[in-house]
Design a protein around this motif. Structure first.
Motif, short mmCIF file in Angstrom:
data_model
loop_
_atom_site.label_atom_id
_atom_site.label_comp_id
_atom_site.label_asym_id
_atom_site.label_seq_id
_atom_site.Cartn_x
_atom_site.Cartn_y
_atom_site.Cartn_z
N UNK A 63 32.82 30.32 30.76
CA UNK A 63 34.22 30.64 31.48
C UNK A 63 34.31 32.30 31.32
N UNK A 64 34.07 33.02 32.33
CA UNK A 64 34.14 34.61 32.30
C UNK A 64 35.18 35.15 33.50
N UNK A 65 36.52 34.63 33.53
CA UNK A 65 37.26 34.70 34.59
C UNK A 65 37.89 36.28 34.83
N UNK A 66 38.04 36.81 35.85
CA UNK A 66 38.68 38.21 35.99
C UNK A 66 38.74 38.21 37.67
N UNK A 67 39.47 39.26 37.91
CA UNK A 67 39.75 39.52 39.42
C UNK A 67 39.38 41.01 39.40
N UNK A 68 39.83 41.58 40.66
CA UNK A 68 39.27 42.85 41.04
C UNK A 68 40.21 44.05 40.06
N UNK A 69 41.27 43.44 39.71
CA UNK A 69 42.01 44.21 38.78
C UNK A 69 41.79 44.25 37.29
N UNK A 70 41.17 43.12 36.84
CA UNK A 70 40.96 42.97 35.49
C UNK A 70 39.45 43.11 35.11
N UNK A 71 38.61 43.22 36.13
CA UNK A 71 37.01 43.21 35.95
C UNK A 71 36.89 44.55 34.88
#
Length: 143
Positions: A63-71
């Motif tokens: 599980x390596x979740x991120x979005x454009x703002x948190x990458x």
């Protein structure tokens, strides 16, 4: 399920569901990486539910979740470590496959030419050209 190979050992997909896991295992993937935060999903598609299905099928789940703002760099490093440690091909998923292609390209910077990384994404409609400065900077850093 729509698996889109970026290399011989790494593919991306839009969101998967537990019922997709047998086909993923049958296709030869040994590791599944979730790059989508649970907040974007209904409970039946939460990472824990996918983890249970993936591990029950004998594969590894990260599980390596991120979005454009948190990458961030730790996401890139975690993806790279998972790919390097995988016993076979890796399938990474998010909402559309785009995030998983971005983190792959950044993790592969310096290991493949920027044009090859950008082109691999482009074959599946992912626009990675805007990452060229980051890819080149990471490649220079990795020497």
């Amino acid at each position: 399920m729509d698996i889109r190979p970026l290399s011989d050992s790494y593919a991306v997909s839009p969101q998967i569901a537990p019922e997709d896991v047998p086909a993923i295992a049958a296709a030869g993937y040994t590791t599944v990486i979730c790059n989508r935060p649970d907040a974007e999903n209904p409970p039946d598609l939460a990472a824990d539910r996918l983890r249970a299905a993936v591990e029950a099928a004998g594969m590894t789940f990260l599980d390596n979740p991120f979005d454009a703002m948190t990458l961030s760099r730790p996401h890139v490093d975690a993806q790279a470590a998972a790919m390097a440690g995988a016993a076979g091909p890796v399938l990474a998923y998010c909402a559309s496959g785009n995030r998983s292609s971005v983190v792959w390209a950044l993790a592969q910077a310096g290991r493949q030419p920027a044009d090859a990384l950008i082109g691999a994404g482009a074959r599946h409609g992912y626009r990675l050209e805007g990452l060229r400065p980051q890819i080149e900077a990471l490649a220079a850093e990795r020497g």
